[in-house]
Design a protein around this motif. Structure first.
Motif, PDB file in Angstrom:
ATOM      1  N   ASP A  49      27.447  14.763  11.645  1.00 38.35           N
ATOM      2  CA  ASP A  49      28.334  13.916  10.795  1.00 38.35           C
ATOM      3  C   ASP A  49      29.157  14.966  10.030  1.00 38.35           C
ATOM      4  N   THR A 236      23.483   8.353   5.743  1.00 37.94           N
ATOM      5  CA  THR A 236      23.859   7.977   6.978  1.00 37.94           C
ATOM      6  C   THR A 236      25.487   7.527   7.248  1.00 37.94           C
ATOM      7  N   THR A 237      26.056   7.819   6.237  1.00 37.77           N
ATOM      8  CA  THR A 237      27.462   7.468   6.434  1.00 37.77           C
ATOM      9  C   THR A 237      28.403   8.672   7.210  1.00 37.77           C
ATOM     10  N   GLY A 238      29.110   7.763   8.177  1.00 44.06           N
ATOM     11  CA  GLY A 238      29.807   8.820   8.956  1.00 44.06           C
ATOM     12  C   GLY A 238      31.048   9.315   8.425  1.00 44.06           C
ATOM     13  N   GLN A 239      32.392   9.395   9.074  1.00 46.19           N
ATOM     14  CA  GLN A 239      33.511   9.803   8.591  1.00 46.19           C
ATOM     15  C   GLN A 239      34.142   9.098   7.544  1.00 46.19           C
ATOM     16  N   ASN A 240      33.829   7.955   7.464  1.00 51.19           N
ATOM     17  CA  ASN A 240      34.507   7.303   6.342  1.00 51.19           C
ATOM     18  C   ASN A 240      33.853   7.580   4.943  1.00 51.19           C
ATOM     19  N   GLN A 244      36.267   7.447   1.501  1.00 49.82           N
ATOM     20  CA  GLN A 244      35.692   6.776   0.242  1.00 49.82           C
ATOM     21  C   GLN A 244      35.746   7.725  -0.950  1.00 49.82           C
ATOM     22  N   LYS A 261      18.906   9.153   1.034  1.00 51.44           N
ATOM     23  CA  LYS A 261      18.317   8.792   2.177  1.00 51.44           C
ATOM     24  C   LYS A 261      18.073   9.959   3.232  1.00 51.44           C
ATOM     25  N   ALA A 266      19.431  10.888   9.662  1.00 54.46           N
ATOM     26  CA  ALA A 266      20.706  11.206   9.296  1.00 54.46           C
ATOM     27  C   ALA A 266      20.663  12.827   8.496  1.00 54.46           C
TER      28      ALA A 266
ATOM     29  N   GLU B  40      36.225  10.432  15.065  1.00 56.10           N
ATOM     30  CA  GLU B  40      36.522  10.227  13.615  1.00 56.10           C
ATOM     31  C   GLU B  40      36.468   8.874  13.391  1.00 56.10           C
ATOM     32  N   ASP B  42      33.642   7.706  14.208  1.00 51.80           N
ATOM     33  CA  ASP B  42      32.009   7.931  14.265  1.00 51.80           C
ATOM     34  C   ASP B  42      31.501   7.173  15.415  1.00 51.80           C
ATOM     35  N   MET B 225      29.785   1.446   8.627  1.00 55.20           N
ATOM     36  CA  MET B 225      30.243   2.853   7.858  1.00 55.20           C
ATOM     37  C   MET B 225      29.423   3.959   8.566  1.00 55.20           C
ATOM     38  N   THR B 226      28.114   3.674   9.485  1.00 60.16           N
ATOM     39  CA  THR B 226      27.261   4.603   9.964  1.00 60.16           C
ATOM     40  C   THR B 226      27.700   5.582  10.741  1.00 60.16           C
ATOM     41  N   GLY B 227      27.264   6.905  10.524  1.00 60.45           N
ATOM     42  CA  GLY B 227      27.754   7.830  11.407  1.00 60.45           C
ATOM     43  C   GLY B 227      27.014   8.149  12.837  1.00 60.45           C
ATOM     44  N   GLN B 228      27.058   9.197  13.062  1.00 59.78           N
ATOM     45  CA  GLN B 228      26.231   9.713  14.310  1.00 59.78           C
ATOM     46  C   GLN B 228      25.038   9.251  14.591  1.00 59.78           C
ATOM     47  N   ASP B 229      24.335   8.914  13.337  1.00 59.33           N
ATOM     48  CA  ASP B 229      22.875   8.711  13.537  1.00 59.33           C
ATOM     49  C   ASP B 229      22.630   6.983  13.850  1.00 59.33           C
ATOM     50  N   ASP B 254      37.537   0.342   5.234  1.00 62.58           N
ATOM     51  CA  ASP B 254      38.501   0.739   6.512  1.00 62.58           C
ATOM     52  C   ASP B 254      37.558   1.967   7.108  1.00 62.58           C
ATOM     53  N   ALA B 255      36.479   1.491   7.297  1.00 63.72           N
ATOM     54  CA  ALA B 255      35.629   2.246   8.250  1.00 63.72           C
ATOM     55  C   ALA B 255      35.849   1.827   9.810  1.00 63.72           C
TER      56      ALA B 255
END
Ligand code: GTP
Ligand code: MG
Lengths: 308, 451
Positions: A49, A236-240, A244, A261, A266, B40, B42, B225-229, B254-255
């Motif tokens: 990520d 666990t948050t991705g590109q957003n 933020q 977490k 993640a 981008e 995710d 909003m979860t990413g690669q995981d 806005d994810a």
């Protein structure tokens, strides 16, 4: 190895295997710094990520530096990569190490603000500091009850009002009480909110303004309580996550980051992009749901966990 | 900055002949952009790789439709592939004939289960069901209190289990189902604690609840909003609990929600609901084609158009209004109607967010905030009916009176008068240049004055 790296290691084993697998293929064909090698390295960073921009920047830097150094083994390449990544994190003041401070915990919904507030209170108490917790989440159902449990667990006083009360006045009162009692830390929990809601962001701005009015005005006989604003980010948050953080930073001017977490799989790579772009130090890591699951941040350890 | 995949691909292909086949080199260039857009958003890297390989194969040698530019053609192929993967129509939640039906919610910590439970109960009640919620999260402090408070707000019963079994989620779940039978509730919604997919003990607990109450539906709640995981998590939950479908939460942010694609690809499970808001009625059907566009950063234009279509505008703009507007007669009364429409659509922020380039527009929306709208509204409401219809009447003394009435500065009044005049001019221009149908589009006039 400390227990938290142990936990991280255990937790990360799955992604780690994946990465190790990727890197092992490189070993299999001997270290040849060809396109495939660099692509694999970029991939390894992407699944953590880190984001495309940060990943390509790091790979570009490695590309520049590697020929200058003789890397014979994969371990050396990895060590160099870890060094490069660790170097990217911003340094800064740790609000929780200040003799006196009022700290606002902010972030989107469910990232771990309340839990982290509880853990931080306990950690401060453990080293002999005094703490007041404040529940400025007057919005979410039972948010105050939740923080109340943590206050009991950490054995610190809690400032609260009913649901629907003005959050800014709770923040004010918390600092007031901390001030008059000569307490070291006032940790103020706020309601989770999406950065896309202008109204809720304005409310947060008001909480901060009111807190500053109380904390940073010089009151006779009492030392000031400078107000710090800490963004709590879920790993666990991705590109957003970067978007933020930018929004919260734009509205509030953030001082530090906490990443939670990390006991999952993640890796929280977006925290690197945030720390770098906004020049924010990461000051704590959340690694579980019990009161002691809070760790100091170490750039090298974090970087190691990122690349597996 | 207006950087969606569509416009990026347009620029990649600029200078290229609009007709003919796509060359391999063109396609490779496009694939890089697509890869970037998906990452981008995710979408999991593995999924991105498979996906771009598939798109490339299809694009190679594909004829560019005569109506499209090469860039548009690639976007179309990408959208087609995405839609194929995600499906076109929303998957409905199917309840069995069993009474009570049992729905169990699972997911990671902080994904939004408790809120989703309440929203789902609210939705089902609206559909004529009688729901009961069960608070099985015994781990997070005050989690049961939270569900109970939500139940109280919505007047939906909540079961917390017997006094002596407050810390046993399996017993609570069983008691909840029994209570539903006793109180003639026909749907049971079980809220469970958030858990990590790698926490063997906690996953075992979820299995035990499942075994005890045999849910008709297990729904996994996933944060948009979860990413690669996301793939690791969904795969693990799927293996241990074999859930039936997903609820995607926090879609009001806005994810881009690329996790939807990853999870769909890895587990094959459908996404049933989108949770988008703080209010209890903000659980919506999940439209896969919209999320496809969202993932690509192409905005949610479709949703906006549909939302506008759903609303009743009868008492707002009529056909004859439309003719009048096209003639450039946009009055302050029309302006008030626009504000009303905007509110129905969920406010300026909501509208801006649904448009492409939402990121850039969001700032504008921030400036066009509700208080500014309210101020403009107050100004118009301080005008006499004659003044509202005929702005020419607004001389200095009238403007001063209006400003005093609305509690604003005269300069505020001046600004609004100017904006409305400009809007009228724009509308006239627009109706000359385009607009095949004589009907006003439902929704906001495009040149809605900015505040
Ligand atoms: N595994 C794990 N779970 C955590 C961690 N920190 C918090 N949680 C869990 O995440 C969930 C949400 O935590 P909260 O502290 O309520 O989050 P919050 O940011 O206060 O949430 P809102 O106030 O609703 O926005 C809870 O179930 C916590 O137990 C962590 O470091 N690891
Ligand atoms: Mg909280």
């Amino acid at each position: 190895m400390s227990t938290w790296t142990q936990r991280l290691t255990d937790g990360l084993s799955k992604s780690r295997d994946l990465l190790a697998g990727q890197l092992n293929t490189i070993v299999g064909r001997g270290i040849e710094f060809d396109d495939a090698f660099w692509d694999d390295m970029e991939d390894a960073l992407l699944v953590s990520d880190l984001g495309l921009d940060a990943a390509t920047a790091i790979v570009a830097r490695m590309k520049r530096e590697i020929p200058a150094r003789a890397h014979e083994t994969l371990a050396e390449v990895k060590a160099h990569l870890v060094e490069t990544i660790a170097d990217e994190f911003a340094d800064g003041v740790d609000p929780f190490e200040q003799p006196r401070a009022a700290i606002l915990m902010v972030g989107v919904n469910g990232t771990g603000k309340t839990t982290s507030a509880g853990k931080l209170a306990k950690q401060a108490v453990d080293v002999g500091k005094t703490v007041v917790l404040g529940s400025a989440d007057t919005f979410r159902a039972a948010a105050t009850e939740q923080l109340e449990t943590w206050a009991q667990r950490a054995d610190v006083p809690l400032v609260k009002r009913g649901q629907g009360a003005d959050a800014a006045s709770v923040a004010y009162e918390t600092i007031e009480q901390a001030h008059s009692a000569g307490v070291n830390l006032a940790i103020i929990d706020t309601a989770g909110r999406l950065h896309t809601s202008p109204d809720l962001m304005r409310e947060l701005e008001k909480i901060q303004r009111v807190a500053r009015e109380r904390g940073e005005s010089s009151v006779a006989d009492a030392a000031e309580m400078p107000v710090f604003t800490v963004l709590v980010l879920d790993a666990t948050t991705g590109q957003n996550g970067l978007i933020q953080a930018r929004e919260f930073h734009k509205t509030l001017g953030l001082d530090a980051l906490i990443v939670t977490k990390l006991d999952g799989t993640a890796k929280g790579g977006i925290a690197l992009a945030i720390s770098k772009e906004l020049n924010l130090p990461i000051v704590r890591l959340g690694v579980g749901e019990t009161i002691d699951d809070l760790r100091a941040f170490d750039a090298r350890e974090f970087a190691e966990a990122l690349v597996g | 900055m207006f950087e969606n995949l569509g416009s990026r691909l347009q620029s990649v292909f600029r200078g290229l002949n609009a007709k003919g086949r796509l060359s391999e080199q063109d396609i490779d260039t496009a694939m890089r952009e697509i890869r970037r857009a998906l990452l981008e958003a995710d979408v999991n890297l593995g999924v991105v790789k498979e996906f771009t390989a598939r798109v490339k194969e299809r694009a190679l040698g594909a004829d560019v439709l005569s109506s499209l530019t090469p860039g548009q053609m690639v976007v179309k192929i990408v959208l087609d592939e995405l839609t194929e993967l995600l499906g076109t129509t929303p998957t409905k939640l199917v309840l069995s004939s069993r009474v009570p039906n049992v729905i169990m919610l699972v997911g990671l910590q902080g994904s939004g289960k408790t809120t989703a439970a309440a929203k789902l109960a609210f939705l089902l009640r609206k559909q004529g069901k009688k729901p009961l919620m069960v608070a099985c999260d015994v781990h997070r402090p005050a989690a049961a209190d939270q569900l109970e408070a939500l139940g109280r707000q919505l007047q939906i019963p909540v079961s917390r289990g017997a006094d002596d079994a407050h810390d046993d989620p399996v017993a609570i779940a069983r008691a909840g189902v029994r209570e539903a039978i006793d109180t003639l509730c026909n749907v049971v919604i079980i809220d469970t604690a958030g858990r990590l997919h790698i926490d063997d003990e906690m996953m075992g607990e979820a299995e035990a609840i499942k075994k005890a109450v045999r849910p008709d539906q297990i729904l996994m709640v996933v944060d948009a909003m979860t990413g690669q995981d996301a793939v690791n998590v969904a795969e693990a939950f799927s293996k241990r609990l074999d859930f039936d479908g997903l609820i995607m939460s926090k879609l009001d942010g806005d994810a881009r929600g690329g996790a939807a694609l990853s999870i769909r690809e890895v587990t094959g499970k459908p996404i049933l609901f989108a949770s988008a808001g703080e209010k209890p009625d903000s659980l919506e059907e999940f439209y896969p084609d919209r999320i496809a566009k969202r993932i690509l950063g192409m905005g949610d234009v479709v949703s906006l158009v549909e939302k506008a279509g759903e609303l009743e505008f009868e008492d707002d703009f009529s056909e004859s209004d439309a003719d009048r507007l096209k003639a450039g007669k946009f009055t302050f009364d029309d302006f008030l109607k626009s504000i009303k429409q905007m509110r129905k659509l969920g406010g300026l922020g909501a509208v801006a967010k649904m448009l492409p380039g939402g990121g850039a527009l969001k700032d504008a929306a921030g400036a066009m905030d509700e208080s500014a709208v309210a101020r403009s509204e107050a100004i118009v409401l301080s005008m006499t009916p004659q003044e509202r219809q005929n702005p020419k009447l607004l001389n200095g003394s009238r403007r001063a009176r209006i400003a005093a009435g609305a509690g604003v500065q005269v300069s505020d009044v001046n600004r609004l008068v100017k904006q409305v005049a400009e809007a009228a001019k724009m509308m006239k221009l627009m109706s000359k240049s385009g607009g095949k149908s004589g009907k006003m589009p439902a929704g906001i006039p495009k040149n809605f004055p900015s505040f």
